[in-house]
Design a protein around this motif. Structure first.
Motif, PDB file in Angstrom:
ATOM      1  N   ASP A 102     127.890 -14.897 -79.848  1.00  0.00           N
ATOM      2  CA  ASP A 102     129.081 -15.684 -80.188  1.00  0.00           C
ATOM      3  C   ASP A 102     129.705 -15.176 -81.488  1.00  0.00           C
ATOM      4  OD1 ASP A 102     126.980 -16.446 -81.792  1.00  0.00           O
ATOM      5  OD2 ASP A 102     127.387 -18.595 -81.679  1.00  0.00           O
ATOM      6  N   PRO A 103     130.059 -13.904 -81.573  1.00  0.00           N
ATOM      7  CA  PRO A 103     130.554 -13.347 -82.842  1.00  0.00           C
ATOM      8  C   PRO A 103     131.854 -13.997 -83.282  1.00  0.00           C
ATOM      9  CG  PRO A 103     131.015 -11.841 -81.038  1.00  0.00           C
ATOM     10  CD  PRO A 103     130.138 -12.923 -80.476  1.00  0.00           C
ATOM     11  N   GLU A 104     131.964 -14.203 -84.583  1.00  0.00           N
ATOM     12  CA  GLU A 104     133.178 -14.759 -85.157  1.00  0.00           C
ATOM     13  C   GLU A 104     133.560 -13.980 -86.409  1.00  0.00           C
ATOM     14  OE1 GLU A 104     132.613 -18.902 -85.831  1.00  0.00           O
ATOM     15  OE2 GLU A 104     132.557 -19.420 -83.708  1.00  0.00           O
ATOM     16  N   LEU A 105     134.788 -14.152 -86.833  1.00  0.00           N
ATOM     17  CA  LEU A 105     135.320 -13.473 -88.003  1.00  0.00           C
ATOM     18  C   LEU A 105     134.433 -13.713 -89.222  1.00  0.00           C
ATOM     19  CD1 LEU A 105     137.876 -11.989 -89.254  1.00  0.00           C
ATOM     20  CD2 LEU A 105     138.691 -14.290 -89.815  1.00  0.00           C
ATOM     21  N   GLU A 106     134.007 -12.630 -89.875  1.00  0.00           N
ATOM     22  CA  GLU A 106     133.278 -12.667 -91.141  1.00  0.00           C
ATOM     23  C   GLU A 106     132.016 -13.525 -91.080  1.00  0.00           C
ATOM     24  OE1 GLU A 106     136.162 -13.792 -94.075  1.00  0.00           O
ATOM     25  OE2 GLU A 106     137.140 -11.842 -94.034  1.00  0.00           O
ATOM     26  N   ASP A 107     131.257 -13.411 -90.004  1.00  0.00           N
ATOM     27  CA  ASP A 107     129.957 -14.087 -89.933  1.00  0.00           C
ATOM     28  C   ASP A 107     128.919 -13.394 -90.809  1.00  0.00           C
ATOM     29  OD1 ASP A 107     130.602 -16.174 -88.288  1.00  0.00           O
ATOM     30  OD2 ASP A 107     129.639 -15.369 -86.493  1.00  0.00           O
ATOM     31  N   TYR A 108     129.099 -12.087 -91.053  1.00  0.00           N
ATOM     32  CA  TYR A 108     128.133 -11.281 -91.807  1.00  0.00           C
ATOM     33  C   TYR A 108     126.757 -11.254 -91.129  1.00  0.00           C
ATOM     34  CZ  TYR A 108     131.038 -10.174 -95.890  1.00  0.00           C
ATOM     35  OH  TYR A 108     131.997  -9.666 -96.734  1.00  0.00           O
ATOM     36  N   PHE A 109     126.763 -11.226 -89.816  1.00  0.00           N
ATOM     37  CA  PHE A 109     125.538 -11.031 -89.043  1.00  0.00           C
ATOM     38  C   PHE A 109     124.947  -9.675 -89.437  1.00  0.00           C
ATOM     39  CE2 PHE A 109     123.522  -9.043 -85.396  1.00  0.00           C
ATOM     40  CZ  PHE A 109     122.848 -10.036 -84.717  1.00  0.00           C
ATOM     41  N   VAL A 155     112.581  -9.767 -83.646  1.00  0.00           N
ATOM     42  CA  VAL A 155     113.591  -9.435 -84.658  1.00  0.00           C
ATOM     43  C   VAL A 155     114.373 -10.696 -84.975  1.00  0.00           C
ATOM     44  CG1 VAL A 155     115.647  -8.076 -85.194  1.00  0.00           C
ATOM     45  CG2 VAL A 155     113.818  -7.070 -83.817  1.00  0.00           C
ATOM     46  N   VAL A 156     114.603 -10.944 -86.247  1.00  0.00           N
ATOM     47  CA  VAL A 156     115.477 -12.049 -86.650  1.00  0.00           C
ATOM     48  C   VAL A 156     116.581 -11.482 -87.523  1.00  0.00           C
ATOM     49  CG1 VAL A 156     113.952 -12.655 -88.581  1.00  0.00           C
ATOM     50  CG2 VAL A 156     115.623 -14.307 -87.777  1.00  0.00           C
ATOM     51  N   VAL A 157     117.806 -11.932 -87.260  1.00  0.00           N
ATOM     52  CA  VAL A 157     118.993 -11.440 -87.972  1.00  0.00           C
ATOM     53  C   VAL A 157     119.754 -12.638 -88.524  1.00  0.00           C
ATOM     54  CG1 VAL A 157     121.103 -10.080 -87.811  1.00  0.00           C
ATOM     55  CG2 VAL A 157     119.133  -9.493 -86.370  1.00  0.00           C
ATOM     56  N   GLY A 158     120.023 -12.629 -89.818  1.00  0.00           N
ATOM     57  CA  GLY A 158     120.760 -13.714 -90.442  1.00  0.00           C
ATOM     58  C   GLY A 158     122.260 -13.505 -90.388  1.00  0.00           C
ATOM     59  N   ALA A 159     122.993 -14.619 -90.274  1.00  0.00           N
ATOM     60  CA  ALA A 159     124.463 -14.625 -90.283  1.00  0.00           C
ATOM     61  C   ALA A 159     124.895 -15.797 -91.148  1.00  0.00           C
ATOM     62  CB  ALA A 159     125.010 -14.748 -88.867  1.00  0.00           C
ATOM     63  N   PHE A 192     122.690 -20.734 -94.721  1.00  0.00           N
ATOM     64  CA  PHE A 192     121.439 -20.532 -93.999  1.00  0.00           C
ATOM     65  C   PHE A 192     121.472 -19.145 -93.350  1.00  0.00           C
ATOM     66  CE2 PHE A 192     119.227 -20.716 -89.910  1.00  0.00           C
ATOM     67  CZ  PHE A 192     118.057 -21.418 -90.160  1.00  0.00           C
ATOM     68  N   GLY A 193     120.438 -18.344 -93.618  1.00  0.00           N
ATOM     69  CA  GLY A 193     120.400 -16.983 -93.078  1.00  0.00           C
ATOM     70  C   GLY A 193     120.697 -15.916 -94.098  1.00  0.00           C
ATOM     71  N   LEU A 194     120.979 -16.305 -95.356  1.00  0.00           N
ATOM     72  CA  LEU A 194     121.163 -15.285 -96.388  1.00  0.00           C
ATOM     73  C   LEU A 194     119.905 -14.429 -96.509  1.00  0.00           C
ATOM     74  CD1 LEU A 194     122.559 -13.926 -98.803  1.00  0.00           C
ATOM     75  CD2 LEU A 194     121.713 -15.781-100.237  1.00  0.00           C
ATOM     76  N   SER A 195     118.738 -15.053 -96.335  1.00  0.00           N
ATOM     77  CA  SER A 195     117.468 -14.332 -96.350  1.00  0.00           C
ATOM     78  C   SER A 195     116.650 -14.741 -95.139  1.00  0.00           C
ATOM     79  CB  SER A 195     116.694 -14.639 -97.635  1.00  0.00           C
ATOM     80  OG  SER A 195     116.499 -16.040 -97.788  1.00  0.00           O
ATOM     81  N   VAL A 196     115.953 -13.782 -94.541  1.00  0.00           N
ATOM     82  CA  VAL A 196     115.091 -14.060 -93.388  1.00  0.00           C
ATOM     83  C   VAL A 196     113.825 -13.217 -93.505  1.00  0.00           C
ATOM     84  CG1 VAL A 196     117.028 -14.599 -91.848  1.00  0.00           C
ATOM     85  CG2 VAL A 196     116.109 -12.270 -91.900  1.00  0.00           C
TER      86      VAL A 196
END
Length: 459
Positions: free
Chosen positions: A306-313, A324-328, A371-375
């Motif tokens: 569900d990508p959105e503008l500037e999610d920073y995934f 694998v875990v990826v923060g957004a 939430f997700g800045l660090s994982v």
């Protein structure tokens, strides 16, 4: 670490079924604890870095003010040690020579009984890293680069595995301003073993902004590398024993300003690299890439369903085994109608297939939590930071522990019973991810039926 110098649809039913089946195979991640400091204060940035090993979780709070409590902008920093099983705080770690502006806790990592904490602002940003005993909280070593200089930012990233510690200094200037470096130390003696730099190092690469280690393999990110375009980014693989560079990794579809390498993680023979400004479908939606560490071959490109503008995934990534875990951090899951909600999310993937398994959000997620800045993931535990998480009217930050061992994912408040409180929580999360029971990334009728079927005491 979100470096201050850096800038800030749904699939088909068949694909969704595939993802759900993959999720069942990997295990069901669900929240078991919300961690906060027992002396939390506003804007401590608790959760800016996280790590977990066995039943020990470590959380950095780089803007904590212990060294000068009367100065609300002291920013000496701290790190906290928790029992990941119970959520109990065990220790608060601070440097024995703490001063204002140290940013102790800007990076953290734990492996077994060793904790490493970066303080990249120490001594006018020359930087330092500290080694602690995770059992006692005792400081064992203060690590310094043997050629450290002002504004090297040594400690911007740290990683420990076994007896080896890797520390990034992304503004080291051996090959020009901000070219960057990484250092390898012996965790037992504190002895520096190697200084790592890229074979093709150049001005503004920021090599060392992220580091990771598994067995004998080191990965280092360099967001400013220009091989695929200005600031397209790269990552490098090294032999931890010899310090030899083995591979340079770049994205097959790398482009200008992707910032590939902002995060790296390695497990066994697999490396994951984040590129949070990749323009997948929309600007800065972000991506992460999976590579074979042995050959340097790109295996998969990971993107959110569900990508959105500037999610920073991809600003944060972690891998352990096939998980694998990826923060957004800028995802808007808590309020999808608000394009700048920035509550944040994290996505779980199967490293062996590239399939998305689950979208994770905090049970109490709110706009502006990041939430997700660090994982970080290792074994049965996953830690996710939300450095602007609320406690009453303050924003000291929080971290969340997720586990595959939770047999009662509908018990949102963790009291051992699925009841009316959990039902109300789920209904309040309708069409978002915070009430997801079955792991498909949203909250809908299927989750409601699972909750009703689990009504009563948890097994």
């Amino acid at each position: 670490m979100l470096h201050e110098r850096q800038t800030r649809w749904t699939r088909s039913a068949a694909a969704a079924l595939c993802l759900m089946m993959s999720g069942a195979a990997l295990g069901q991640w669900s929240q078991i604890h919300r961690l906060t400091a027992d002396d939390a204060e506003d804007l401590d940035f608790f959760g800016s870095s996280v790590s977990v090993s066995g039943a020990i979780a470590v959380v950095g709070a780089r803007l904590d003010d212990d060294a000068c409590p009367d100065n609300p902008y002291c920013d000496s920093g701290a790190a906290y040690v928790f029992d990941a099983t119970t959520g109990e705080q065990l220790h608060k770690l601070t440097a024995d020579d703490a001063e204002g502006g140290d940013w102790f806790g800007s990076s953290v990592c734990v492996s077994g009984d060793i904790i490493v904490v970066g303080a990249c602002g120490d001594n006018v940003a020359t930087g330092c890293a500290y080694v602690f005993d995770s059992t006692t909280g005792e400081q064992l070593h203060a690590l310094l680069a043997n050629d450290g200089a002002v504004e090297d930012w040594f400690g911007a990233s740290v990683f420990v595995s076994g007896n080896i510690i890797v520390i990034g200094a992304d503004s080291d200037d051996d090959a020009g301003a901000y070219s960057g470096a990484a250092y390898v130390f012996d965790a037992t003696t504190g002895e520096q073993l190697h200084k790592l730099t890229a074979v093709d190092a150049s001005l503004g690469d920021f090599f060392g902004v992220s580091v990771s280690l598994s067995a004998n393999t080191i990965a280092v990110g360099a967001t400013g590398d220009d091989q695929a375009g200005e600031n397209a980014g790269a990552a490098y693989v090294f032999d931890a024993t010899t310090g030899e560079q083995l591979h340079k990794l770049t994205a097959v579809d790398g482009e200008e300003d992707d910032w590939f390498g902002a995060s790296v993680s390695v497990s066994g023979s697999t490396v994951v690299v984040g590129a949070h400004c990749d323009d997948h479908e929309v600007t800065d939606a972000g991506a992460a890439y999976v590579f074979d560490a042995t050959t340097g071959e790109q295996l998969y490109k990971l993107t959110a369903h569900d990508p959105e503008l500037e999610d920073y995934f991809g600003l944060s990534v972690a891998i352990h085994g096939d998980t694998v875990v990826v923060g957004a951090l800028y995802d808007d899951a808590a309020w999808p109608e608000d394009p700048v909600c920035d509550s944040g999310a994290a996505y779980v993937f199967d490293a062996s297939t590239g399939q998305q398994i689950k979208k994770l959000t905090a049970n109490d997620g709110a706009c502006g939590d990041y939430f997700g800045l660090s994982v970080f993931v290792r074994g049965e535990f996953m830690a996710i930071g939300a450095p602007w998480g609320d406690v009453e009217e303050y924003e000291p930050g929080a971290a969340y522990i997720f586990s595959t061992s939770n047999s009662c994912p509908a018990d949102f408040d963790g009291n051992g019973v699925v009841n009316t409180a959990d039902l109300l929580h789920l209904l309040g999360c309708w069409a978002t991810g915070c009430g997801d029971v079955n792991g498909d990334g949203t909250t809908n009728t299927a989750d409601l039926l699972e909750l009703l079927g689990a009504w009563g005491e948890c097994p």
